[in-house]
Design a protein around this motif. Sequence first.
Motif, PDB file in Angstrom:
ATOM      1  N   VAL A 122     -30.197 -96.563   6.340  1.00 14.99           N
ATOM      2  CA  VAL A 122     -30.834 -95.247   6.427  1.00 14.99           C
ATOM      3  C   VAL A 122     -30.726 -94.495   5.082  1.00 14.99           C
ATOM      4  O   VAL A 122     -31.685 -93.892   4.593  1.00 14.99           O
ATOM      5  CB  VAL A 122     -30.193 -94.415   7.545  1.00 14.99           C
ATOM      6  N   VAL A 123     -29.563 -94.591   4.470  1.00 10.74           N
ATOM      7  CA  VAL A 123     -29.365 -93.915   3.174  1.00 10.74           C
ATOM      8  C   VAL A 123     -30.247 -94.530   2.102  1.00 10.74           C
ATOM      9  O   VAL A 123     -30.910 -93.840   1.322  1.00 10.74           O
ATOM     10  CB  VAL A 123     -27.882 -93.984   2.780  1.00 10.74           C
ATOM     11  N   LEU A 124     -30.315 -95.852   2.052  1.00 12.30           N
ATOM     12  CA  LEU A 124     -31.129 -96.518   1.032  1.00 12.30           C
ATOM     13  C   LEU A 124     -32.614 -96.235   1.218  1.00 12.30           C
ATOM     14  O   LEU A 124     -33.338 -95.925   0.257  1.00 12.30           O
ATOM     15  CB  LEU A 124     -30.865 -98.019   1.055  1.00 12.30           C
ATOM     16  N   VAL A 125     -33.057 -96.364   2.442  1.00 11.02           N
ATOM     17  CA  VAL A 125     -34.496 -96.144   2.683  1.00 11.02           C
ATOM     18  C   VAL A 125     -34.873 -94.698   2.424  1.00 11.02           C
ATOM     19  O   VAL A 125     -35.922 -94.405   1.813  1.00 11.02           O
ATOM     20  CB  VAL A 125     -34.843 -96.572   4.128  1.00 11.02           C
ATOM     21  N   THR A 126     -34.029 -93.779   2.858  1.00 15.41           N
ATOM     22  CA  THR A 126     -34.338 -92.356   2.633  1.00 15.41           C
ATOM     23  C   THR A 126     -34.372 -92.030   1.134  1.00 15.41           C
ATOM     24  O   THR A 126     -35.272 -91.353   0.642  1.00 15.41           O
ATOM     25  CB  THR A 126     -33.293 -91.472   3.324  1.00 15.41           C
ATOM     26  N   GLY A 127     -33.379 -92.524   0.377  1.00 13.87           N
ATOM     27  CA  GLY A 127     -33.368 -92.287  -1.056  1.00 13.87           C
ATOM     28  C   GLY A 127     -34.559 -92.901  -1.754  1.00 13.87           C
ATOM     29  O   GLY A 127     -35.148 -92.305  -2.670  1.00 13.87           O
ATOM     30  N   LEU A 128     -34.957 -94.114  -1.329  1.00 12.27           N
ATOM     31  CA  LEU A 128     -36.117 -94.767  -1.927  1.00 12.27           C
ATOM     32  C   LEU A 128     -37.396 -93.996  -1.653  1.00 12.27           C
ATOM     33  O   LEU A 128     -38.237 -93.798  -2.553  1.00 12.27           O
ATOM     34  CB  LEU A 128     -36.221 -96.203  -1.399  1.00 12.27           C
ATOM     35  N   LEU A 129     -37.562 -93.541  -0.410  1.00  6.76           N
ATOM     36  CA  LEU A 129     -38.775 -92.784  -0.066  1.00  6.76           C
ATOM     37  C   LEU A 129     -38.835 -91.447  -0.832  1.00  6.76           C
ATOM     38  O   LEU A 129     -39.908 -91.048  -1.304  1.00  6.76           O
ATOM     39  CB  LEU A 129     -38.811 -92.534   1.439  1.00  6.76           C
ATOM     40  N   CYS A 130     -37.685 -90.810  -0.965  1.00  6.09           N
ATOM     41  CA  CYS A 130     -37.675 -89.535  -1.715  1.00  6.09           C
ATOM     42  C   CYS A 130     -37.989 -89.766  -3.190  1.00  6.09           C
ATOM     43  O   CYS A 130     -38.699 -88.968  -3.824  1.00  6.09           O
ATOM     44  CB  CYS A 130     -36.316 -88.859  -1.561  1.00  6.09           C
ATOM     45  N   SER A 131     -37.491 -90.848  -3.786  1.00 11.32           N
ATOM     46  CA  SER A 131     -37.796 -91.155  -5.193  1.00 11.32           C
ATOM     47  C   SER A 131     -39.263 -91.454  -5.375  1.00 11.32           C
ATOM     48  O   SER A 131     -39.901 -90.988  -6.344  1.00 11.32           O
ATOM     49  CB  SER A 131     -36.957 -92.356  -5.646  1.00 11.32           C
ATOM     50  N   VAL A 132     -39.835 -92.223  -4.438  1.00 11.06           N
ATOM     51  CA  VAL A 132     -41.277 -92.513  -4.508  1.00 11.06           C
ATOM     52  C   VAL A 132     -42.083 -91.238  -4.379  1.00 11.06           C
ATOM     53  O   VAL A 132     -43.081 -91.020  -5.089  1.00 11.06           O
ATOM     54  CB  VAL A 132     -41.666 -93.546  -3.431  1.00 11.06           C
ATOM     55  N   LEU A 133     -41.659 -90.352  -3.476  1.00 11.10           N
ATOM     56  CA  LEU A 133     -42.368 -89.071  -3.317  1.00 11.10           C
ATOM     57  C   LEU A 133     -42.292 -88.236  -4.584  1.00 11.10           C
ATOM     58  O   LEU A 133     -43.284 -87.615  -4.999  1.00 11.10           O
ATOM     59  CB  LEU A 133     -41.762 -88.316  -2.135  1.00 11.10           C
ATOM     60  N   PHE A 134     -41.137 -88.209  -5.260  1.00 12.05           N
ATOM     61  CA  PHE A 134     -40.990 -87.454  -6.505  1.00 12.05           C
ATOM     62  C   PHE A 134     -41.886 -88.013  -7.598  1.00 12.05           C
ATOM     63  O   PHE A 134     -42.537 -87.258  -8.345  1.00 12.05           O
ATOM     64  CB  PHE A 134     -39.521 -87.483  -6.948  1.00 12.05           C
ATOM     65  N   ILE A 135     -41.964 -89.344  -7.686  1.00 11.04           N
ATOM     66  CA  ILE A 135     -42.821 -89.980  -8.683  1.00 11.04           C
ATOM     67  C   ILE A 135     -44.286 -89.664  -8.408  1.00 11.04           C
ATOM     68  O   ILE A 135     -45.076 -89.399  -9.329  1.00 11.04           O
ATOM     69  CB  ILE A 135     -42.573 -91.495  -8.712  1.00 11.04           C
ATOM     70  N   LEU A 136     -44.686 -89.668  -7.146  1.00 10.62           N
ATOM     71  CA  LEU A 136     -46.081 -89.350  -6.798  1.00 10.62           C
ATOM     72  C   LEU A 136     -46.429 -87.906  -7.166  1.00 10.62           C
ATOM     73  O   LEU A 136     -47.515 -87.627  -7.687  1.00 10.62           O
ATOM     74  CB  LEU A 136     -46.301 -89.587  -5.300  1.00 10.62           C
ATOM     75  N   ILE A 137     -45.493 -86.986  -6.900  1.00 15.54           N
ATOM     76  CA  ILE A 137     -45.756 -85.586  -7.237  1.00 15.54           C
ATOM     77  C   ILE A 137     -45.896 -85.401  -8.752  1.00 15.54           C
ATOM     78  O   ILE A 137     -46.806 -84.727  -9.235  1.00 15.54           O
ATOM     79  CB  ILE A 137     -44.624 -84.697  -6.683  1.00 15.54           C
ATOM     80  N   MET A 138     -45.018 -86.034  -9.543  1.00 16.21           N
ATOM     81  CA  MET A 138     -45.092 -85.920 -11.000  1.00 16.21           C
ATOM     82  C   MET A 138     -46.357 -86.569 -11.556  1.00 16.21           C
ATOM     83  O   MET A 138     -46.976 -86.057 -12.489  1.00 16.21           O
ATOM     84  CB  MET A 138     -43.855 -86.562 -11.620  1.00 16.21           C
ATOM     85  N   SER A 139     -46.746 -87.697 -10.943  1.00 16.12           N
ATOM     86  CA  SER A 139     -47.970 -88.366 -11.397  1.00 16.12           C
ATOM     87  C   SER A 139     -49.187 -87.508 -11.120  1.00 16.12           C
ATOM     88  O   SER A 139     -50.104 -87.401 -11.952  1.00 16.12           O
ATOM     89  CB  SER A 139     -48.107 -89.731 -10.712  1.00 16.12           C
ATOM     90  N   TYR A 140     -49.207 -86.867  -9.978  1.00 17.08           N
ATOM     91  CA  TYR A 140     -50.336 -85.992  -9.646  1.00 17.08           C
ATOM     92  C   TYR A 140     -50.377 -84.781 -10.601  1.00 17.08           C
ATOM     93  O   TYR A 140     -51.454 -84.377 -11.072  1.00 17.08           O
ATOM     94  CB  TYR A 140     -50.211 -85.522  -8.205  1.00 17.08           C
ATOM     95  N   ALA A 141     -49.201 -84.202 -10.887  1.00 15.00           N
ATOM     96  CA  ALA A 141     -49.150 -83.063 -11.810  1.00 15.00           C
ATOM     97  C   ALA A 141     -49.590 -83.463 -13.214  1.00 15.00           C
ATOM     98  O   ALA A 141     -50.300 -82.726 -13.899  1.00 15.00           O
ATOM     99  CB  ALA A 141     -47.738 -82.484 -11.841  1.00 15.00           C
ATOM    100  N   ARG A 142     -49.196 -84.670 -13.653  1.00 16.88           N
ATOM    101  CA  ARG A 142     -49.618 -85.130 -14.965  1.00 16.88           C
ATOM    102  C   ARG A 142     -51.115 -85.411 -14.993  1.00 16.88           C
ATOM    103  O   ARG A 142     -51.797 -85.149 -15.994  1.00 16.88           O
ATOM    104  CB  ARG A 142     -48.821 -86.381 -15.336  1.00 16.88           C
ATOM    105  N   PHE A 143     -51.639 -85.961 -13.891  1.00 15.81           N
ATOM    106  CA  PHE A 143     -53.070 -86.250 -13.801  1.00 15.81           C
ATOM    107  C   PHE A 143     -53.890 -84.959 -13.869  1.00 15.81           C
ATOM    108  O   PHE A 143     -54.965 -84.918 -14.485  1.00 15.81           O
ATOM    109  CB  PHE A 143     -53.358 -87.011 -12.512  1.00 15.81           C
ATOM    110  N   LYS A 144     -53.380 -83.887 -13.264  1.00 15.71           N
ATOM    111  CA  LYS A 144     -54.079 -82.605 -13.278  1.00 15.71           C
ATOM    112  C   LYS A 144     -53.804 -81.793 -14.553  1.00 15.71           C
ATOM    113  O   LYS A 144     -54.372 -80.714 -14.737  1.00 15.71           O
ATOM    114  CB  LYS A 144     -53.668 -81.776 -12.061  1.00 15.71           C
TER     115      LYS A 144
END
Length: 386
Positions: free
Chosen positions: A359-381
């Motif tokens: 649970v800890v690993l999956v949650t941390g991985l999903l949160c890291s992926v979400l952070f990367i997606l948000i930064m990529s979207y901000a950089r794209f815009k």
Amino acid sequence: MAHVVPADPQAVVTVKKKAQPSRSWVLLDSMGETTVLDVDKYAIMHRVNIHARDLRILDPLLSYPSTILGRDGAIVLNLEHIKAIITCEEVLLRDPSDEYVVPVVQELQRRLPPVNAFRRGQDYTGGQNDVDAGDEDESPFEFRALEVALESICSFLAARTLELETAAYPALDELTSQISSRNLDRVRKLKSAMTRLTARVQKVRDELEQLLDDDDDMADLYLSRKLAGASPVSGSGAANWYPASPTIGSKISRASRASIATVRGDENDVEELEMLLEAYFMQIDGTLNKLTTLREYIDDTEDYINIQLDNHRNQLIQLELFLSSGTVCLSICSLVAGLFGMNIPYTWNTNHGYMFKWVVLVTGLLCSVLFILIMSYARFKGLVGS
């Protein structure tokens, strides 16, 4: 029984005149001799035959712009600290003890005596033609005095401009390298001083420009010509206003030539004065151009500082975006940890201890992926820099 004694009218007039505040003036004659006068305004008005409104222009307690006025027998001059009345044979200068007026008085003493004054005394008996020839090349007394005043005020304003430039340019360069409250306050004071100095220079320039644009106003400054046109030979008018001097003969000679020029139609010829005013107009215009260049440099520095501040503000916004995105991702982790940390009996929670790490690993991985997606979207815009 008491009697009321009427006041003496002459005594009343004397008391009124004594009640007027005395003003300090210095009188310079055509030979450069100085006399300090401590008289009231009525004595000055009677001496130079000007109105009270003209003399009020020279009052230091009143705020009047730079002015050069031509009157019947005098030129009223108000240029910054130089407040003077110029006639055909004398100059009255106000506040001679002022530190800025003392150099003007010294320059007038040096420049007012005619160049051929000594030669006129030496060769009077045998060289009258040479004297007349020298008078032809000599500028009128009022123009020599006016030139000294214009040269003094132009040099004074140029010196103030140089001092301001010497202090302003290093301060602006230091501000661009280090933005601090001390440097900003220093530049603010320099800009205020520049604004005041620019207004003073602009007033003098506008007065000279206005005078150059009007030939009639320039013709009013030809006092010697007007004196010659008013029957100079009789001497009845001039004797009341001007004391006897060794140069009176030469004045009559020049007045006679001026009257001949008037008959010929040269009374509107203002070329000599126009050349004099144009020279100092160019000088004061150059001083104004220096101040304009300094103002543009200050404006450029302000624009550069604003760009730097905007850049820092954008960096803070980017940092805030990073922190906000990280806070959202950590909030999801906290939510999952909160759900699994509740003390509620679940059937799937028994004998499944190995689930904690997944649970800890999956949650941390999903949160890291979400952070990367948000930064990529901000950089794209274009919300964050590359």
